[in-house]
Enzyme design. Structure first.
Site, short mmCIF file in Angstrom:
data_model
loop_
_atom_site.label_atom_id
_atom_site.label_comp_id
_atom_site.label_asym_id
_atom_site.label_seq_id
_atom_site.Cartn_x
_atom_site.Cartn_y
_atom_site.Cartn_z
N TYR A 38 -11.30 0.61 10.50
CA TYR A 38 -12.49 1.05 9.76
C TYR A 38 -12.87 0.13 8.61
O TYR A 38 -13.87 0.36 7.94
CB TYR A 38 -12.35 2.48 9.25
N LYS A 39 -12.11 -0.93 8.39
CA LYS A 39 -12.46 -1.87 7.32
C LYS A 39 -13.28 -3.02 7.92
O LYS A 39 -14.43 -2.85 8.28
CB LYS A 39 -11.19 -2.36 6.62
N ASP B 96 1.66 -5.06 8.27
CA ASP B 96 0.50 -4.18 8.14
C ASP B 96 -0.72 -5.08 8.00
O ASP B 96 -0.84 -5.84 7.04
CB ASP B 96 0.67 -3.29 6.90
N PHE C 184 0.85 -1.18 0.00
CA PHE C 184 0.00 0.00 0.00
C PHE C 184 0.89 1.24 0.00
O PHE C 184 1.84 1.33 0.79
CB PHE C 184 -0.94 0.01 1.21
N ARG D 125 -12.39 -4.04 -7.19
CA ARG D 125 -12.24 -4.78 -5.93
C ARG D 125 -13.60 -5.03 -5.31
O ARG D 125 -14.44 -4.13 -5.24
CB ARG D 125 -11.41 -3.98 -4.92
#
Length: 421
Positions: A231-232, A206, A134, A380
């Protein structure tokens, strides 16, 4: 559910009826007519979050005012939430704090790891990561290298299989995403950590696309540091505070450079010199965002009522179904799967590449099938087992097939780029 034969919508409805996680959908506010396949970017809102926000704002802030730092437990919230999150990470009490953003926590972890590596062997100056990591992770590494100005370098691998060759006697730290944000590739955490540490380097993971989505065992892998967001798949809310995990052997040794007052041994002594607190608290920095921090607990409470083995099993089954249906029903339209098929190498999202991926995704969203888009050309689809079912997958692919078949993506409004994709 079998995933190697053509299935009907009726088959999917029957599978939903016997799904052990089916009742968890009631815990989330999903708008009518929406099939939400973007929990890998922003999790759905737990029903309890609205009441929690009202309590924190109306009562704790409105009535308790500054007293709530003590009376409502605000001061200890980052550590208390860290302890609640810990079982989902294969961690123990006093090893996790929920605080700051993933980028900031990665800065802390990487700086601390580099200080430990330098104390052990000053000649180790290389940070190894993945070119397809990322981007913020790579930017943070570049920033630290520029700040230190001591000959450090960032070495990037192009394929997961290149890792062991890239880690050598000059490597200080390896920094990888457990699940790749674009492809969904899943690293074998225990094996990779062992290989890195055998070569004398420290391991940072991560977990942004792992926590709450796949089985994580940081203690079993004996990793060094880990960071991630809430938050995912943890459904903590937009921009909710992230987390950092630090192996106990490193908590009081490495340098945590963001030495704010919340990490001080005695923050309210108001001393002019910094003295780090003991343990995981030293990885705190400044005053915490209590309202957003409080909402994290709503998502954690839902996750902790489910069995992680059931979540992982359903995730794999839903993804298998999604892949098979797309390949059966959309075979003529140029979609290319880039997510690993093997269960042991797959996270909890599925990605397809298409030259018109952006416009296709916007057309899907306009029809109520919400996924997201990543360059170059990647559609995605997040597989979130607590609020997605088998019939949802079938219906989403049905919409996708219709959009491709009728080229309804080929409209000016679907080609116009939004600020956030």
């Amino acid at each position: 559910m079998t995933s190697t034969t053509t299935l009907s919508l009726d088959d999917c409805v029957k599978a939903d009826a016997v799904d052990p996680l089916r009742e968890f959908r009631r815990e989330f506010a999903i708008p009518e007519g929406v099939l939400y396949f973007d929990g890998n970017s922003l999790g759905a809102r737990p029903i309890a979050a609205q009441e929690c926000a009202a309590r924190v704002i109306g009562d704790e802030w409105g009535n308790g005012l500054v007293r709530s730092w003590n009376e409502a437990g605000w001061f200890d919230l980052p550590v208390r939430l860290g302890d609640k999150l810990a079982p989902l990470l294969g961690a123990g009490e006093g090893e996790v704090v929920v605080t700051d953003s993933t980028s900031i926590n990665l800065f802390k972890a990487l700086a601390s790891a580099l200080s430990i590596a330098a104390a052990q062997d000053p000649s180790r100056k290389v940070i190894v990561s993945e070119r397809d990591n990322f981007p913020t992770d790579l930017y943070i590494a570049e920033g630290i290298i520029s700040l230190l100005d001591q000959g450090y370098e960032l070495r990037l691998i192009d394929q997961p299989g290149d890792l062991t060759e890239a880690v050598g006697p000059d490597t200080a730290v390896v920094m990888l995403s457990h699940v790749n944000y674009r492809t969904g590739n899943l690293y074998a955490m225990t094996e990779v950590t062992a290989a890195v540490q055998e070569r004398g380097a420290l391991m940072i993971w991560d977990l942004a696309h792992s926590a709450g989505a796949v089985t994580v065992d940081l203690s079993g892998a004996d990793a060094d540091f880990a960071v991630g967001c809430t938050y995912k798949y943890l459904n903590g809310g937009p921009g909710s505070p992230a987390f950092i995990w630090v192996n106990r052997r490193h908590q009081n040794t490495g340098i945590q450079p963001l030495s704010g007052w919340w990490g001080h041994a005695r923050p309210f002594a108001m001393e002019s010199a910094y003295e780090p607190g003991a343990g995981i608290r030293r990885f705190l920095s400044g005053t915490q965002p209590i309202t957003s921090l409080s909402l994290v607990e709503c998502g954690l409470d839902v996750m902790l009522k489910a069995d992680m083995a059931d979540i992982r099993s359903k995730s794999l089954a839903l993804a298998d179904l999604f892949i098979n249906l797309v390949e059966e029903r959309c075979a003529a339209y140029g979609l290319e799967l880039i997510t690993p098929r093997a269960h042991e190498r797959r996270g909890s999202h599925v990605s397809f590449v298409h030259p018109e991926g952006y416009s296709i995704m916007k057309a899907l969203i306009a029809r109520g099938v919400i996924g997201d888009y990543r360059e170059p050309g990647v559609l995605r689809f997040g597989i979130t087992p607590l609020y997605l079912g088998y019939a949802d997958v079938w219906n989403a692919v049905d919409v996708l097939r219709d959009i491709l078949e009728n080229k309804s993506w080929d409209r000016p409004e679907f080609r116009e780029r939004d600020a956030v994709t």
